[in-house]
Write a protein that holds these residues in place. Structure first.
Motif, PDB file in Angstrom:
ATOM      1  N   THR A 187       3.089  13.575  -9.654  1.00  0.00           N
ATOM      2  CA  THR A 187       4.134  14.597  -9.736  1.00  0.00           C
ATOM      3  C   THR A 187       4.702  14.676 -11.156  1.00  0.00           C
ATOM      4  OG1 THR A 187       4.714  14.207  -7.427  1.00  0.00           O
ATOM      5  CG2 THR A 187       6.327  15.357  -8.760  1.00  0.00           C
ATOM      6  N   ILE A 188       4.958  13.510 -11.728  1.00  0.00           N
ATOM      7  CA  ILE A 188       5.508  13.476 -13.093  1.00  0.00           C
ATOM      8  C   ILE A 188       4.500  14.058 -14.082  1.00  0.00           C
ATOM      9  CG2 ILE A 188       6.191  11.930 -14.963  1.00  0.00           C
ATOM     10  CD1 ILE A 188       7.524  10.176 -12.807  1.00  0.00           C
TER      11      ILE A 188
ATOM     12  N   LEU B  23       5.069  17.251 -16.332  1.00  0.00           N
ATOM     13  CA  LEU B  23       4.874  17.223 -17.785  1.00  0.00           C
ATOM     14  C   LEU B  23       3.899  18.304 -18.232  1.00  0.00           C
ATOM     15  CD1 LEU B  23       4.718  13.392 -18.565  1.00  0.00           C
ATOM     16  CD2 LEU B  23       6.476  15.000 -19.272  1.00  0.00           C
ATOM     17  N   LYS B  24       2.824  18.474 -17.471  1.00  0.00           N
ATOM     18  CA  LYS B  24       1.839  19.509 -17.792  1.00  0.00           C
ATOM     19  C   LYS B  24       2.482  20.890 -17.709  1.00  0.00           C
ATOM     20  CE  LYS B  24      -2.756  21.052 -16.402  1.00  0.00           C
ATOM     21  NZ  LYS B  24      -3.835  20.878 -15.420  1.00  0.00           N
ATOM     22  N   THR B  25       3.252  21.116 -16.647  1.00  0.00           N
ATOM     23  CA  THR B  25       3.957  22.397 -16.486  1.00  0.00           C
ATOM     24  C   THR B  25       4.959  22.599 -17.614  1.00  0.00           C
ATOM     25  OG1 THR B  25       3.739  22.189 -14.081  1.00  0.00           O
ATOM     26  CG2 THR B  25       5.355  23.765 -14.895  1.00  0.00           C
ATOM     27  N   ALA B  26       5.666  21.550 -17.977  1.00  0.00           N
ATOM     28  CA  ALA B  26       6.642  21.651 -19.079  1.00  0.00           C
ATOM     29  C   ALA B  26       5.944  21.978 -20.390  1.00  0.00           C
ATOM     30  CB  ALA B  26       7.427  20.346 -19.199  1.00  0.00           C
TER      31      ALA B  26
ATOM     32  N   THR C 248       0.832  -1.207   0.000  1.00  0.00           N
ATOM     33  CA  THR C 248       0.000   0.000   0.000  1.00  0.00           C
ATOM     34  C   THR C 248       0.869   1.261   0.000  1.00  0.00           C
ATOM     35  OG1 THR C 248      -1.753  -1.206   1.135  1.00  0.00           O
ATOM     36  CG2 THR C 248      -1.897   1.190   1.146  1.00  0.00           C
ATOM     37  N   PRO C 249       1.874   1.398   0.891  1.00  0.00           N
ATOM     38  CA  PRO C 249       2.715   2.603   0.819  1.00  0.00           C
ATOM     39  C   PRO C 249       3.489   2.691  -0.501  1.00  0.00           C
ATOM     40  CG  PRO C 249       3.018   1.552   2.942  1.00  0.00           C
ATOM     41  CD  PRO C 249       2.186   0.623   2.093  1.00  0.00           C
ATOM     42  N   ALA C 250       3.939   1.539  -0.999  1.00  0.00           N
ATOM     43  CA  ALA C 250       4.664   1.557  -2.268  1.00  0.00           C
ATOM     44  C   ALA C 250       3.743   2.006  -3.396  1.00  0.00           C
ATOM     45  CB  ALA C 250       5.251   0.189  -2.566  1.00  0.00           C
ATOM     46  N   ILE C 251       2.523   1.497  -3.425  1.00  0.00           N
ATOM     47  CA  ILE C 251       1.569   1.896  -4.458  1.00  0.00           C
ATOM     48  C   ILE C 251       1.223   3.379  -4.299  1.00  0.00           C
ATOM     49  CG2 ILE C 251      -0.807   1.578  -5.248  1.00  0.00           C
ATOM     50  CD1 ILE C 251      -0.402  -1.432  -4.767  1.00  0.00           C
ATOM     51  N   ASN C 252       1.009   3.817  -3.052  1.00  0.00           N
ATOM     52  CA  ASN C 252       0.735   5.244  -2.815  1.00  0.00           C
ATOM     53  C   ASN C 252       1.910   6.098  -3.302  1.00  0.00           C
ATOM     54  OD1 ASN C 252      -1.769   4.748  -1.745  1.00  0.00           O
ATOM     55  ND2 ASN C 252      -1.066   4.765   0.379  1.00  0.00           N
ATOM     56  N   PHE C 253       3.119   5.650  -2.986  1.00  0.00           N
ATOM     57  CA  PHE C 253       4.313   6.383  -3.441  1.00  0.00           C
ATOM     58  C   PHE C 253       4.357   6.440  -4.967  1.00  0.00           C
ATOM     59  CE2 PHE C 253       8.710   6.242  -4.942  1.00  0.00           C
ATOM     60  CZ  PHE C 253       9.175   7.450  -4.438  1.00  0.00           C
ATOM     61  N   ILE C 254       4.041   5.310  -5.598  1.00  0.00           N
ATOM     62  CA  ILE C 254       4.046   5.258  -7.054  1.00  0.00           C
ATOM     63  C   ILE C 254       2.979   6.199  -7.630  1.00  0.00           C
ATOM     64  CG2 ILE C 254       3.540   3.766  -9.041  1.00  0.00           C
ATOM     65  CD1 ILE C 254       4.944   1.491  -7.493  1.00  0.00           C
ATOM     66  N   HIS C 255       1.786   6.216  -7.017  1.00  0.00           N
ATOM     67  CA  HIS C 255       0.723   7.117  -7.487  1.00  0.00           C
ATOM     68  C   HIS C 255       1.120   8.588  -7.301  1.00  0.00           C
ATOM     69  CE1 HIS C 255      -2.204   4.130  -8.578  1.00  0.00           C
ATOM     70  NE2 HIS C 255      -2.197   3.573  -7.363  1.00  0.00           N
TER      71      HIS C 255
END
Length: 180
Positions: free
Chosen positions: A58-59, A63-66, A46-53
Motif C-alpha cells: 500500500t505504501i 508512493l508511486k501514485t504520489a 504469518t498474519p503479522a507478516i502478511n499485514f506488513i507485506h
C-alpha cells in the motif's frame, strides 16, 4: 564428541531418577516451545507478516501514485508557466501596439492642428491683404481728394476734378507698385 568434565561430574552427582525427571522435563519444555512456536507462527507471525507485506505494498502504491501526481503537477506547472509567459508577451505586444496607435493618433491630431492653424493663418493673411487693399483704396481716394484740394488751393485754379483724380490715382498706383 566428548562431554566436558564439569558436566560429567555434575551428571554423576544427580541421582538417575532425578536425571530422568530433568530430561523428561527438558524434552517436555522443548516440545512445548516447538508447539508454541508453530502456533505463534501460524496465528501470529504469518498474519503479522502478511499485514506488513500488505502495508508495504500500500505504501509503495501510494508512493508511486504520489510520484505520478508530482510529475503531473510539474507538467501542469510547466504548462502554466509557459501560458503565463505567453500571456505576458501578448500583453506586452498589446501595450506596445496601443502606444504606437496613441502616437499615431497624436501625430495625426498634431498634423491636423497644424494644417488647421496654417489654413487659419492663410485666411488671416488673405483677410489682411484684402483689408490692406481696401484700406489702400480708401486712402487713395482720401489722398486723391486731399491732393485735389491742396492743388486747388495752391494753384488757385480749378482743374477739371475728374482729370485731377485720374492723375492722382495714377501717381498713387505707381507709388504702391514700387513699394510692393
Amino acid at each position: 564428541m566428548q562431554i566436558p568434565e564439569p558436566v560429567v561430574v555434575f551428571l554423576a552427582l544427580i541421582p538417575p531418577e532425578d536425571l530422568a525427571k530433568y530430561i523428561v522435563t527438558a524434552l517436555f519444555t522443548i516440545v512445548n516451545l516447538l508447539v508454541t512456536y508453530l502456533v505463534l507462527k501460524k496465528f501470529l507471525f504469518t498474519p503479522a507478516i502478511n499485514f506488513i507485506h500488505k502495508r508495504q505494498a500500500t505504501i509503495e502504491n501510494d508512493l508511486k501514485t504520489a510520484k505520478e501526481t508530482n510529475r503531473a503537477a510539474e507538467v501542469k506547472l510547466t504548462e502554466a508557466t509557459a501560458r503565463i509567459e505567453t500571456s505576458v508577451r501578448e500583453a506586452s505586444a498589446i501595450v506596445n501596439d496601443a502606444k504606437k496607435q496613441a502616437e499615431l493618433q497624436s501625430d495625426a491630431m498634431i498634423s491636423d492642428a497644424k494644417r488647421e492653424a496654417s489654413a487659419i493663418i492663410a485666411r488671416a493673411d488673405t483677410d489682411i491683404d484684402r483689408l490692406r487693399t481696401t484700406m489702400m483704396e480708401g486712402m487713395r481716394d482720401d489722398v486723391a481728394d486731399l491732393a485735389v484740394s491742396i492743388a486747388s488751393r495752391v494753384i488757385k485754379q480749378t482743374i477739371d476734378e475728374k482729370k485731377q483724380r485720374e492723375l492722382v490715382d495714377q501717381f498713387i498706383g505707381e507709388e504702391m507698385k514700387g513699394k510692393e
